[in-house]
Scaffold this motif. Sequence first.
Motif, PDB file in Angstrom:
ATOM      1  N   MET A   1       0.811  -1.188   0.000  1.00  0.00           N
ATOM      2  CA  MET A   1       0.000   0.000   0.000  1.00  0.00           C
ATOM      3  C   MET A   1       0.861   1.261   0.000  1.00  0.00           C
ATOM      4  SD  MET A   1      -3.091   0.840  -0.025  1.00  0.00           S
ATOM      5  CE  MET A   1      -4.141   2.188   0.269  1.00  0.00           C
ATOM      6  N   THR A   2       1.995   1.200   0.658  1.00  0.00           N
ATOM      7  CA  THR A   2       2.896   2.342   0.710  1.00  0.00           C
ATOM      8  C   THR A   2       3.425   2.681  -0.676  1.00  0.00           C
ATOM      9  OG1 THR A   2       3.552   1.608   2.911  1.00  0.00           O
ATOM     10  CG2 THR A   2       4.901   3.299   1.901  1.00  0.00           C
ATOM     11  N   ILE A   3       3.626   1.670  -1.504  1.00  0.00           N
ATOM     12  CA  ILE A   3       4.109   1.889  -2.868  1.00  0.00           C
ATOM     13  C   ILE A   3       3.133   2.781  -3.629  1.00  0.00           C
ATOM     14  CG2 ILE A   3       4.675   0.780  -5.052  1.00  0.00           C
ATOM     15  CD1 ILE A   3       5.466  -1.707  -3.384  1.00  0.00           C
ATOM     16  N   VAL A   4       1.861   2.450  -3.540  1.00  0.00           N
ATOM     17  CA  VAL A   4       0.835   3.224  -4.236  1.00  0.00           C
ATOM     18  C   VAL A   4       0.784   4.654  -3.715  1.00  0.00           C
ATOM     19  CG1 VAL A   4      -1.637   3.375  -4.705  1.00  0.00           C
ATOM     20  CG2 VAL A   4      -0.514   1.146  -4.716  1.00  0.00           C
ATOM     21  N   VAL A   5       0.891   4.808  -2.412  1.00  0.00           N
ATOM     22  CA  VAL A   5       0.858   6.143  -1.807  1.00  0.00           C
ATOM     23  C   VAL A   5       2.011   6.990  -2.334  1.00  0.00           C
ATOM     24  CG1 VAL A   5       1.105   7.416   0.361  1.00  0.00           C
ATOM     25  CG2 VAL A   5      -0.368   5.407   0.257  1.00  0.00           C
ATOM     26  N   PHE A   6       3.210   6.437  -2.384  1.00  0.00           N
ATOM     27  CA  PHE A   6       4.352   7.204  -2.856  1.00  0.00           C
ATOM     28  C   PHE A   6       4.255   7.514  -4.347  1.00  0.00           C
ATOM     29  CE2 PHE A   6       6.326   6.402   1.197  1.00  0.00           C
ATOM     30  CZ  PHE A   6       7.084   7.547   1.380  1.00  0.00           C
ATOM     31  N   LEU A   7       3.698   6.610  -5.141  1.00  0.00           N
ATOM     32  CA  LEU A   7       3.508   6.902  -6.558  1.00  0.00           C
ATOM     33  C   LEU A   7       2.468   8.006  -6.756  1.00  0.00           C
ATOM     34  CD1 LEU A   7       3.711   3.358  -8.150  1.00  0.00           C
ATOM     35  CD2 LEU A   7       5.366   5.220  -8.327  1.00  0.00           C
ATOM     36  N   GLY A  47       8.691   3.623  -1.675  1.00  0.00           N
ATOM     37  CA  GLY A  47       7.501   2.900  -1.239  1.00  0.00           C
ATOM     38  C   GLY A  47       7.795   1.447  -0.891  1.00  0.00           C
ATOM     39  N   VAL A  48       8.657   0.801  -1.671  1.00  0.00           N
ATOM     40  CA  VAL A  48       9.042  -0.589  -1.378  1.00  0.00           C
ATOM     41  C   VAL A  48       9.760  -0.666  -0.039  1.00  0.00           C
ATOM     42  CG1 VAL A  48      10.582  -2.465  -2.099  1.00  0.00           C
ATOM     43  CG2 VAL A  48       9.111  -1.356  -3.774  1.00  0.00           C
ATOM     44  N   ILE A  49      10.661   0.269   0.205  1.00  0.00           N
ATOM     45  CA  ILE A  49      11.369   0.298   1.493  1.00  0.00           C
ATOM     46  C   ILE A  49      10.377   0.498   2.631  1.00  0.00           C
ATOM     47  CG2 ILE A  49      13.010   1.635   2.882  1.00  0.00           C
ATOM     48  CD1 ILE A  49      14.556   2.117   0.220  1.00  0.00           C
ATOM     49  N   THR A  53       9.681  -2.184   5.611  1.00  0.00           N
ATOM     50  CA  THR A  53       9.788  -1.755   7.009  1.00  0.00           C
ATOM     51  C   THR A  53       8.532  -2.119   7.786  1.00  0.00           C
ATOM     52  OG1 THR A  53      11.197   0.077   6.329  1.00  0.00           O
ATOM     53  CG2 THR A  53      10.195   0.230   8.502  1.00  0.00           C
ATOM     54  N   LEU A  54       7.361  -1.850   7.192  1.00  0.00           N
ATOM     55  CA  LEU A  54       6.107  -2.211   7.857  1.00  0.00           C
ATOM     56  C   LEU A  54       5.988  -3.717   8.040  1.00  0.00           C
ATOM     57  CD1 LEU A  54       3.543   0.174   6.131  1.00  0.00           C
ATOM     58  CD2 LEU A  54       4.394   0.301   8.476  1.00  0.00           C
ATOM     59  N   LEU A  55       6.458  -4.482   7.060  1.00  0.00           N
ATOM     60  CA  LEU A  55       6.386  -5.938   7.149  1.00  0.00           C
ATOM     61  C   LEU A  55       7.235  -6.457   8.304  1.00  0.00           C
ATOM     62  CD1 LEU A  55       5.312  -8.528   5.786  1.00  0.00           C
ATOM     63  CD2 LEU A  55       7.412  -8.537   4.432  1.00  0.00           C
ATOM     64  N   PHE A  60       2.377  -4.346   8.912  1.00  0.00           N
ATOM     65  CA  PHE A  60       1.950  -4.369   7.521  1.00  0.00           C
ATOM     66  C   PHE A  60       0.525  -4.858   7.375  1.00  0.00           C
ATOM     67  CE2 PHE A  60       1.538  -6.480   3.383  1.00  0.00           C
ATOM     68  CZ  PHE A  60       1.894  -5.427   2.538  1.00  0.00           C
ATOM     69  N   TYR A  61       0.190  -5.928   8.067  1.00  0.00           N
ATOM     70  CA  TYR A  61      -1.157  -6.505   7.940  1.00  0.00           C
ATOM     71  C   TYR A  61      -2.213  -5.659   8.615  1.00  0.00           C
ATOM     72  CZ  TYR A  61       1.523 -10.398   6.190  1.00  0.00           C
ATOM     73  OH  TYR A  61       2.393 -11.172   5.462  1.00  0.00           O
ATOM     74  N   ASP A  62      -1.812  -4.813   9.571  1.00  0.00           N
ATOM     75  CA  ASP A  62      -2.750  -3.896  10.186  1.00  0.00           C
ATOM     76  C   ASP A  62      -3.166  -2.800   9.218  1.00  0.00           C
ATOM     77  OD1 ASP A  62      -2.435  -5.376  12.482  1.00  0.00           O
ATOM     78  OD2 ASP A  62      -0.996  -3.976  13.384  1.00  0.00           O
TER      79      ASP A  62
END
Length: 66
Positions: A1-7, A47-49, A53-55, A60-62
Amino acid sequence: MTIVVFLIIAWILSWFKFEQIFIQAFQELFNKEVTKASYYFIFFCIGVIGDITLLFKGTFYDKLPS
């Protein structure tokens, strides 16, 4: 989800010509040819980083929508 946010952030910043400033600054600092694809790829990597990090933090699952 972070990837999409950063894009999405990269896309919104491009409305204000931030990618041109970023490309010019990168070329002046590193003497490398940079394109818009590189601009979006850098935001993708950030975003991948963030997702990794969340994982590892276990949150991440939260963040996933139910």
